[in-house]
Motif scaffolding. Structure first.
Motif, PDB file in Angstrom:
ATOM      1  N   VAL A 215       0.897  -1.396  -0.358  1.00 54.52           N
ATOM      2  CA  VAL A 215       0.074   0.040  -0.396  1.00 54.52           C
ATOM      3  C   VAL A 215       0.614   1.044   0.187  1.00 54.52           C
ATOM      4  O   VAL A 215       0.618   1.828  -1.260  1.00 54.52           O
ATOM      5  N   HIS A 216       2.323   1.180   1.271  1.00 52.15           N
ATOM      6  CA  HIS A 216       3.018   1.950   0.956  1.00 52.15           C
ATOM      7  C   HIS A 216       3.179   2.238  -0.520  1.00 52.15           C
ATOM      8  O   HIS A 216       3.490   4.280  -0.964  1.00 52.15           O
ATOM      9  N   ALA A 217       4.084   1.343  -1.297  1.00 55.17           N
ATOM     10  CA  ALA A 217       4.810   1.744  -2.297  1.00 55.17           C
ATOM     11  C   ALA A 217       3.359   2.305  -3.184  1.00 55.17           C
ATOM     12  O   ALA A 217       4.394   2.315  -4.047  1.00 55.17           O
ATOM     13  N   ILE A 218       2.599   2.005  -3.535  1.00 54.69           N
ATOM     14  CA  ILE A 218       1.638   2.563  -4.761  1.00 54.69           C
ATOM     15  C   ILE A 218       1.452   3.546  -4.708  1.00 54.69           C
ATOM     16  O   ILE A 218       1.206   4.527  -5.384  1.00 54.69           O
ATOM     17  N   ILE A 219       1.513   4.032  -3.173  1.00 55.27           N
ATOM     18  CA  ILE A 219       0.671   5.412  -3.369  1.00 55.27           C
ATOM     19  C   ILE A 219       1.795   6.584  -3.511  1.00 55.27           C
ATOM     20  O   ILE A 219       1.821   7.155  -3.948  1.00 55.27           O
ATOM     21  N   GLN A 220       2.698   5.760  -2.989  1.00 54.50           N
ATOM     22  CA  GLN A 220       4.118   6.305  -3.055  1.00 54.50           C
ATOM     23  C   GLN A 220       4.256   7.286  -4.380  1.00 54.50           C
ATOM     24  O   GLN A 220       4.832   7.717  -5.397  1.00 54.50           O
ATOM     25  N   GLU A 221       4.447   5.581  -5.432  1.00 60.10           N
ATOM     26  CA  GLU A 221       4.557   5.400  -6.788  1.00 60.10           C
ATOM     27  C   GLU A 221       3.250   6.697  -7.116  1.00 60.10           C
ATOM     28  O   GLU A 221       3.680   7.358  -8.179  1.00 60.10           O
ATOM     29  N   ALA A 222       2.774   6.312  -7.305  1.00 66.07           N
ATOM     30  CA  ALA A 222       1.083   7.196  -7.720  1.00 66.07           C
ATOM     31  C   ALA A 222       1.111   9.154  -7.146  1.00 66.07           C
ATOM     32  O   ALA A 222       1.095   9.951  -8.334  1.00 66.07           O
ATOM     33  N   THR A 223       1.365   8.824  -6.911  1.00 71.71           N
ATOM     34  CA  THR A 223       2.098  10.460  -6.028  1.00 71.71           C
ATOM     35  C   THR A 223       3.245  11.071  -6.765  1.00 71.71           C
ATOM     36  O   THR A 223       3.300  12.176  -7.521  1.00 71.71           O
ATOM     37  N   GLN A 224       4.191  10.619  -7.071  1.00 67.89           N
ATOM     38  CA  GLN A 224       5.780  11.169  -7.376  1.00 67.89           C
ATOM     39  C   GLN A 224       5.288  10.469  -9.068  1.00 67.89           C
ATOM     40  O   GLN A 224       5.893  11.207 -10.100  1.00 67.89           O
ATOM     41  N   ASN A 225       4.248  10.225  -9.893  1.00 69.13           N
ATOM     42  CA  ASN A 225       4.072  10.033 -11.218  1.00 69.13           C
ATOM     43  C   ASN A 225       3.112  11.355 -11.847  1.00 69.13           C
ATOM     44  O   ASN A 225       1.874  12.183 -11.418  1.00 69.13           O
TER      45      ASN A 225
END
Length: 225
Positions: A215-225
């Motif tokens: 969950v942390h990785a998915i959210i972090q990836e989404a905020t960086q794109n």
């Protein structure tokens, strides 16, 4: 014979007479199958055993389900719909503002559903390849109907929410198989390196750990794109 044989099947009408009786009998069959499956491997469980457990003639059982796979698909659909409905209602009335809060809620929802997790493993290993295309489509239609609504109620972007749900599914089934399967410390490769038994992995601990990281990785990836 000196003594008459007594049937072990309770005397009942062969056919339920109305829709309410049919619904009740179908539920009794599902409960009988579920009861047997608690202590009987699926491969050893037969329609004859289910009929005896439900106190029905075997022929009556086939009026409701043509195969064991169809019966267990119905049982799985019942459990899955009940869980998804509860999940949706909870998400509609509660807000989860942090990834860890969302993770903890999902874990608390998935944890009591061991029977459902076992049936989903069974779906992938046995049932899905043995049912008709129509039965498979109906099951997926049921699943999709709830998934669309659940994704809309989760706190992030639609694509993020969908990815989280896919990880919930993959991690839950994966850790269910590992936690309930053969213990790894019995493998010769482990025995050769360490004579001491390794603790059996905890479904709750490992599932929570994996899902929180995802969950942390998915959210972090989404905020960086």
């Amino acid at each position: 014979d000196m003594f008459p044989r007594v049937s072990t099947v309770t005397s009942r009408p062969l056919r339920a007479r109305n829709a309410e009786e049919k619904k009740k009998r179908r539920s009794e069959i599902l409960r009988a199958a579920e009861c047997l499956w608690l202590n009987t491997p699926y491969s050893e469980l037969s329609m004859s055993q289910v009929a005896r457990e439900a106190q029905l003639a075997k022929g009556t059982l086939y009026l409701y389900f043509d195969t064991k796979e169809e019966l267990f698909l119905a049982l799985l659909s019942e459990h899955l719909e009940e869980w998804l409905k509860d999940l949706l209602q909870h998400l509609e009335t509660h807000r989860y503002d942090s990834p860890d809060d969302l993770t903890d809620f999902i874990v608390s929802s998935v944890l009591p559903q061991e029977s459902l997790r076992r049936m989903l493993v069974l779906l992938n290993q046995v049932i899905d390849s043995s049912i008709s295309p129509e039965q498979s489509q109906n099951f997926r239609r049921l699943l999709l109907r709830y998934i669309v609504s659940i994704v809309e109620c989760m706190p992030y972007d639609r694509n993020v929410n969908l990815r989280i749900l896919m990880h919930v599914y993959a991690l839950a089934l994966g850790w269910q198989m590992v936690a309930s399967g053969p213990h790894l410390d019995q493998h010769p490769a482990f025995l050769a390196t360490s004579p001491h038994p390794h603790p059996r992995p905890s479904f709750e601990g490992e599932f929570r750990l994996g899902l929180r990281a995802a969950v942390h990785a998915i959210i972090q990836e989404a905020t960086q794109n």
